[in-house]
Motif scaffolding. Structure first.
Motif, PDB file in Angstrom:
ATOM      1  N   ARG A 238       0.598   6.567 -14.790  1.00 36.09           N
ATOM      2  CA  ARG A 238       1.524   5.602 -14.199  1.00 36.09           C
ATOM      3  C   ARG A 238       0.860   4.920 -13.013  1.00 36.09           C
ATOM      4  N   ASN A 239       1.230   3.692 -12.792  1.00 40.22           N
ATOM      5  CA  ASN A 239       0.779   2.910 -11.637  1.00 40.22           C
ATOM      6  C   ASN A 239      -0.710   2.576 -11.656  1.00 40.22           C
ATOM      7  N   VAL A 240      -1.344   2.708 -12.813  1.00 36.71           N
ATOM      8  CA  VAL A 240      -2.776   2.418 -12.937  1.00 36.71           C
ATOM      9  C   VAL A 240      -2.962   1.365 -14.021  1.00 36.71           C
ATOM     10  N   LYS A 241      -3.777   0.356 -13.709  1.00 35.87           N
ATOM     11  CA  LYS A 241      -4.064  -0.680 -14.698  1.00 35.87           C
ATOM     12  C   LYS A 241      -5.518  -1.115 -14.556  1.00 35.87           C
ATOM     13  N   PRO A 242      -6.022  -1.858 -15.538  1.00 31.07           N
ATOM     14  CA  PRO A 242      -7.411  -2.310 -15.438  1.00 31.07           C
ATOM     15  C   PRO A 242      -7.608  -3.212 -14.219  1.00 31.07           C
ATOM     16  N   PHE A 243      -8.780  -3.161 -13.630  1.00 28.10           N
ATOM     17  CA  PHE A 243      -9.114  -4.052 -12.517  1.00 28.10           C
ATOM     18  C   PHE A 243      -9.448  -5.410 -13.115  1.00 28.10           C
ATOM     19  N   ASP A 244      -8.479  -6.292 -13.063  1.00 26.95           N
ATOM     20  CA  ASP A 244      -8.618  -7.614 -13.666  1.00 26.95           C
ATOM     21  C   ASP A 244      -7.983  -8.636 -12.740  1.00 26.95           C
ATOM     22  N   ILE A 245      -8.818  -9.360 -12.011  1.00 25.73           N
ATOM     23  CA  ILE A 245      -8.310 -10.403 -11.121  1.00 25.73           C
ATOM     24  C   ILE A 245      -8.783 -11.784 -11.556  1.00 25.73           C
ATOM     25  N   THR A 246      -9.584 -11.824 -12.620  1.00 25.13           N
ATOM     26  CA  THR A 246     -10.146 -13.101 -13.074  1.00 25.13           C
ATOM     27  C   THR A 246      -9.806 -13.411 -14.522  1.00 25.13           C
ATOM     28  N   GLY A 247      -9.077 -12.537 -15.205  1.00 31.78           N
ATOM     29  CA  GLY A 247      -8.822 -12.718 -16.628  1.00 31.78           C
ATOM     30  C   GLY A 247      -9.765 -11.895 -17.483  1.00 31.78           C
ATOM     31  N   ARG A 248     -10.675 -11.201 -16.843  1.00 31.35           N
ATOM     32  CA  ARG A 248     -11.620 -10.336 -17.550  1.00 31.35           C
ATOM     33  C   ARG A 248     -11.731  -9.029 -16.761  1.00 31.35           C
ATOM     34  N   SER A 249     -11.296  -7.942 -17.361  1.00 27.03           N
ATOM     35  CA  SER A 249     -11.298  -6.670 -16.642  1.00 27.03           C
ATOM     36  C   SER A 249     -12.719  -6.144 -16.459  1.00 27.03           C
ATOM     37  N   MET A 250     -12.905  -5.415 -15.376  1.00 22.93           N
ATOM     38  CA  MET A 250     -14.211  -4.833 -15.063  1.00 22.93           C
ATOM     39  C   MET A 250     -14.238  -3.400 -15.572  1.00 22.93           C
TER      40      MET A 250
ATOM     41  N   VAL B 259     -10.517   0.640 -11.928  1.00 21.40           N
ATOM     42  CA  VAL B 259      -9.067   0.600 -12.139  1.00 21.40           C
ATOM     43  C   VAL B 259      -8.397   0.103 -10.863  1.00 21.40           C
ATOM     44  N   MET B 260      -7.184  -0.412 -11.042  1.00 18.08           N
ATOM     45  CA  MET B 260      -6.328  -0.802  -9.920  1.00 18.08           C
ATOM     46  C   MET B 260      -5.169   0.183  -9.876  1.00 18.08           C
ATOM     47  N   VAL B 261      -4.942   0.734  -8.695  1.00 16.50           N
ATOM     48  CA  VAL B 261      -3.853   1.681  -8.519  1.00 16.50           C
ATOM     49  C   VAL B 261      -2.798   1.006  -7.650  1.00 16.50           C
ATOM     50  N   GLU B 262      -1.610   0.837  -8.208  1.00 17.19           N
ATOM     51  CA  GLU B 262      -0.524   0.215  -7.458  1.00 17.19           C
ATOM     52  C   GLU B 262      -0.068   1.137  -6.339  1.00 17.19           C
ATOM     53  N   GLU B 263       0.621   0.575  -5.369  1.00 23.32           N
ATOM     54  CA  GLU B 263       1.000   1.312  -4.158  1.00 23.32           C
ATOM     55  C   GLU B 263       1.678   2.644  -4.448  1.00 23.32           C
ATOM     56  N   ALA B 264       2.559   2.688  -5.423  1.00 27.50           N
ATOM     57  CA  ALA B 264       3.250   3.946  -5.751  1.00 27.50           C
ATOM     58  C   ALA B 264       2.265   5.039  -6.168  1.00 27.50           C
ATOM     59  N   GLY B 265       1.089   4.650  -6.649  1.00 32.15           N
ATOM     60  CA  GLY B 265       0.090   5.615  -7.096  1.00 32.15           C
ATOM     61  C   GLY B 265      -0.861   6.098  -6.021  1.00 32.15           C
ATOM     62  N   TRP B 266      -0.862   5.449  -4.837  1.00 33.51           N
ATOM     63  CA  TRP B 266      -1.753   5.883  -3.754  1.00 33.51           C
ATOM     64  C   TRP B 266      -1.014   6.142  -2.441  1.00 33.51           C
ATOM     65  N   LYS B 267       0.286   5.962  -2.427  1.00 34.56           N
ATOM     66  CA  LYS B 267       1.043   5.981  -1.174  1.00 34.56           C
ATOM     67  C   LYS B 267       0.978   7.314  -0.434  1.00 34.56           C
ATOM     68  N   SER B 268       1.004   8.422  -1.145  1.00 38.67           N
ATOM     69  CA  SER B 268       0.941   9.713  -0.451  1.00 38.67           C
ATOM     70  C   SER B 268      -0.505   9.995  -0.046  1.00 38.67           C
ATOM     71  N   PRO B 269      -0.701  10.688   1.069  1.00 36.23           N
ATOM     72  CA  PRO B 269      -2.071  11.022   1.485  1.00 36.23           C
ATOM     73  C   PRO B 269      -2.844  11.801   0.421  1.00 36.23           C
ATOM     74  N   ALA B 270      -2.165  12.692  -0.292  1.00 40.40           N
ATOM     75  CA  ALA B 270      -2.838  13.479  -1.330  1.00 40.40           C
ATOM     76  C   ALA B 270      -3.295  12.585  -2.479  1.00 40.40           C
ATOM     77  N   ALA B 271      -2.459  11.637  -2.884  1.00 35.85           N
ATOM     78  CA  ALA B 271      -2.831  10.733  -3.976  1.00 35.85           C
ATOM     79  C   ALA B 271      -3.980   9.827  -3.558  1.00 35.85           C
TER      80      ALA B 271
END
Length: 124
Positions: free
Chosen positions: A62-74, A78-90
């Motif tokens: 959950r809360n993880v998607k490909p790193f794609d800011i140009t239309g082509r993923s790298m 990965v890109m982790v949305e705020e809900a996936g990194w908000k806690s210090p442990a995450a």
């Protein structure tokens, strides 16, 4: 603009690391370890560099998607949305993945920008 609260949290965690640098990249900021990018911030997302296989497995979470800011993923990012990194442990977990990957790569030393030739030098 990118998430400066996340930047402060990462800065606090990496201040004890050796050979770490911070650079403006992708319209955000990235951290490099021994010259290799390991993670960064794009808008409100944490971006993390990792082994391609680990990245593929991470994308099932959950809360993880490909790193794609140009239309082509790298691949290997990965890109982790705020809900996936908000806690210090995450956040620590994701940073550890990026750190371990960067440390698995050869150190980049002495990288300098190429000197631009003047118009006279091109004509000579």
């Amino acid at each position: 603009m990118y998430n400066t609260k996340l930047e402060t949290a990462i800065d606090s965690a990496v201040k004890r690391w050796k050979d770490v640098d911070k650079k403006k990249m992708f319209g955000g900021v990235c951290w490099l370890l021994r010259g290799n990018m390991c993670f960064g911030i794009w808008k409100d997302s944490l971006i993390v560099r990792m082994d391609r296989g680990v990245a593929e497995k991470s994308l099932t979470g959950r809360n993880v998607k490909p790193f794609d800011i140009t239309g082509r993923s790298m691949a290997g990012w990965v890109m982790v949305e705020e809900a996936g990194w908000k806690s210090p442990a995450a956040l620590s977990k994701w940073m550890k993945i990026g750190k371990e990957f960067a440390l698995s790569l050869p150190e980049k030393k002495g990288m300098k920008k190429a000197k631009r030739k003047t118009l006279k030098e091109y004509r000579a």
